[in-house]
Design a protein around this motif. Structure first.
Motif, PDB file in Angstrom:
ATOM      1  N   GLY A 130       0.881  -1.267   0.097  1.00  0.00           N
ATOM      2  CA  GLY A 130      -0.037  -0.101  -0.026  1.00  0.00           C
ATOM      3  C   GLY A 130       0.905   1.008  -0.123  1.00  0.00           C
ATOM      4  N   PHE A 131       0.042   2.425   0.093  1.00  0.00           N
ATOM      5  CA  PHE A 131       0.690   3.768   0.092  1.00  0.00           C
ATOM      6  C   PHE A 131       0.747   4.417   1.167  1.00  0.00           C
ATOM      7  N   GLU A 132       0.423   4.034   2.236  1.00  0.00           N
ATOM      8  CA  GLU A 132      -0.083   4.723   3.580  1.00  0.00           C
ATOM      9  C   GLU A 132       1.499   4.602   4.197  1.00  0.00           C
ATOM     10  N   ASN A 154     -18.260   4.293   3.167  1.00  0.00           N
ATOM     11  CA  ASN A 154     -18.442   5.611   2.355  1.00  0.00           C
ATOM     12  C   ASN A 154     -17.791   5.813   1.065  1.00  0.00           C
ATOM     13  N   VAL A 155     -16.504   5.173   1.408  1.00  0.00           N
ATOM     14  CA  VAL A 155     -15.790   5.209   0.106  1.00  0.00           C
ATOM     15  C   VAL A 155     -16.027   4.354  -1.016  1.00  0.00           C
ATOM     16  N   SER A 156     -16.579   3.047  -0.384  1.00  0.00           N
ATOM     17  CA  SER A 156     -17.010   2.031  -1.303  1.00  0.00           C
ATOM     18  C   SER A 156     -18.357   2.486  -2.003  1.00  0.00           C
ATOM     19  N   PRO A 182       0.121  12.459   5.628  1.00  0.00           N
ATOM     20  CA  PRO A 182      -0.446  11.067   6.371  1.00  0.00           C
ATOM     21  C   PRO A 182      -1.931  11.386   6.682  1.00  0.00           C
ATOM     22  N   VAL A 183      -2.893  10.216   6.718  1.00  0.00           N
ATOM     23  CA  VAL A 183      -4.339  10.061   6.868  1.00  0.00           C
ATOM     24  C   VAL A 183      -4.417   9.053   7.639  1.00  0.00           C
ATOM     25  N   GLN A 215     -12.022  11.429  -1.642  1.00  0.00           N
ATOM     26  CA  GLN A 215     -11.195  12.321  -2.261  1.00  0.00           C
ATOM     27  C   GLN A 215      -9.681  11.513  -2.286  1.00  0.00           C
ATOM     28  N   HIS A 216      -9.429  10.733  -1.294  1.00  0.00           N
ATOM     29  CA  HIS A 216      -8.253   9.980  -1.462  1.00  0.00           C
ATOM     30  C   HIS A 216      -8.007   8.991  -2.551  1.00  0.00           C
ATOM     31  N   PHE A 217      -9.335   8.619  -3.011  1.00  0.00           N
ATOM     32  CA  PHE A 217      -9.132   7.490  -4.131  1.00  0.00           C
ATOM     33  C   PHE A 217      -9.776   8.153  -5.426  1.00  0.00           C
ATOM     34  N   ALA A 218      -9.732   9.319  -5.670  1.00  0.00           N
ATOM     35  CA  ALA A 218     -10.242  10.149  -6.673  1.00  0.00           C
ATOM     36  C   ALA A 218      -9.310   9.900  -8.071  1.00  0.00           C
TER      37      ALA A 218
END
Length: 418
Positions: free
Chosen positions: A47-49, A167-169, A104-105, A113-116
């Motif tokens: 991942g990218f975190e 919510n992202v899904s 960082p999130v 927005q983090h998956f736009a």
């Protein structure tokens, strides 16, 4: 090659027609069954975190093959290569740690927005996206518990993460016009003898109820829950067992996830499909290949993969079963792993669609088990490969292992420079 393939296809069509199978109808049906490829094969579940962080929760990607994707742009480029070598409809499955952000999130604060960039990419390729909260490889999962944690503060953190993930899904589904299937899996468990097995399961049940308390539009989002037999570091007790999640999915009417590697080595998920479909509205299948146990090897065109495909087709579960892949092999070219595994899943589906299921059902109902066995065995030697090659040609992808040249060229030009 094209002319020979076309000739072989015409002969194959006649052979199957003699057995009561409409090859064109089978290919049309295959064009309606997407297989969801998984992001974590491309970067070894980093991942990218925090891509340099240690994997926890029993997650292990063994090997050190060069060329691992280091950021989202590289991962998308790698996936594009794989997509171009696999015929028919695909989806793409993301974990929460594959977000993109300038800073960082925390996981309980992820937002659409983090998956736009992922949604824009998927729109261009007409792909549906699926999603997963990432309940591992984090300081608050270090002691082996997340949604069932005894510490209310930690448990709430993971509840909030799963809520944010929903919510992202749902946003994926709204933006892309196809529901996102979000799978909840947690690594919770204990390494050694466990005295209180009930309390963590009570906490997990209550936590999941809170996670799922908000009703989301099923046209945008589908909830699924996944069991596991045991994990590395949780060998003696897994909170989210098969019995727990079968009961939960049945009572809450969520989708149930069956992973090919999450059961005892002698258990096959193909045999479970017809049973659980009596009680749950949907299934999510994680098609994988366990060796000894849940080692997540690249999917082969083996007996169990074929049996899974047969169950989907024979029971006509096309609108109730979602097919996803789950393997992560860092010992071979990662793009080749995607291509091999996804093509094999689609080959199995095609072979299942080429079966004269109606005839076999009638023979079975008549009690003619001799003819049933004879026809099932003769089916194995019919020229399904010619149909597969024609299917590949229609979708503009290589018909045989020629696709490996594309991967090798990309490896030499791009992957070797990383």
């Amino acid at each position: 090659m094209t002319r020979l393939t076309e000739q072989a296809f015409e002969l194959a069509k006649q052979r199957y027609a003699d057995n009561g199978v409409d090859v064109e109808a089978a290919m049309e049906q295959l064009d309606t069954i997407p297989v969801s490829m998984h992001c974590w094969q491309g970067d070894d579940v980093r991942g990218f975190e925090n891509p340099q962080g240690a994997l926890t929760g029993g997650i292990q990607a063994t090997g050190n093959y060069p060329g691992r994707a280091r950021n989202a742009s590289e991962l998308r480029a790698d996936v594009d290569v794989a997509l171009g070598l696999i015929p028919g409809p695909k989806r793409f499955n993301l974990h929460a740690i594959y977000l993109e952000s300038d800073g960082p999130v925390e996981r309980n604060e992820i937002e659409p927005q983090h998956f736009a960039n992922w949604v824009s990419w998927a729109k261009e390729r007409q792909l549906g996206l699926d999603f997963n909260p990432t309940c591992f490889s984090h300081p608050l999962s270090a002691d082996g518990f997340t949604l069932s944690h005894a510490d209310e503060r930690i448990r709430q953190f993971w509840i909030d993460h799963c809520k944010a993930s929903r919510n992202v899904s749902a946003w994926f589904g709204e933006q892309l016009g196809t529901p996102s299937v979000m799978n909840i899996w947690v690594p919770d468990g204990m390494k050694d003898v466990t005295v209180d097995r009930l309390a963590p399961r009570q906490r997990l049940m209550q936590a999941l109820d809170e996670v799922l308390s908000e009703k989301l539009n099923p046209a945008h989002h589908i909830d699924a829950v996944e069991s596991k037999l045991f994990g590395i570091g949780a060998e003696s007790y897994t909170v989210g067992s098969n019995e727990f999640y079968l009961g939960y999915a049945t009572s809450r009417q969520t989708a149930l996830t069956l992973d090919a590697g999450h059961f005892h080595p002698t258990e096959m998920i193909s045999d479970k499909i017809s049973t659980v479909m009596l009680y749950v509205p949907r299934l999510l299948l994680h098609v994988s290949r366990p060796v000894r146990w849940d080692s997540d090897h690249v999917v082969l065109l083996d007996d169990e993969t074929q049996a899974i495909a047969h169950e989907i087709v024979r029971q006509k579960l096309f609108d109730k079963v979602h097919i996803g892949l789950d393997f992560f092999d860092a010992s071979i070219n990662r793009i080749a792993a995607w291509v091999i595994g996804t093509r094999n899943a689609k080959k199995a589906l095609l072979r299942a669609l080429l079966e004269p299921t109606g005839k076999l059902r009638a023979i079975e109902a008549a009690g003619d088990y001799t003819a049933r066995l004879a026809l099932l065995e003769e089916q194995k030697s019919l020229p399904w490969q010619a149909v597969w090659e024609s299917y590949c040609l229609r979708h503009g992808v290589p018909v045989d292992a020629g696709w490996l040249r594309n991967v090798r060229d990309y490896e030499e030009q791009i992957l070797s420079q990383r």
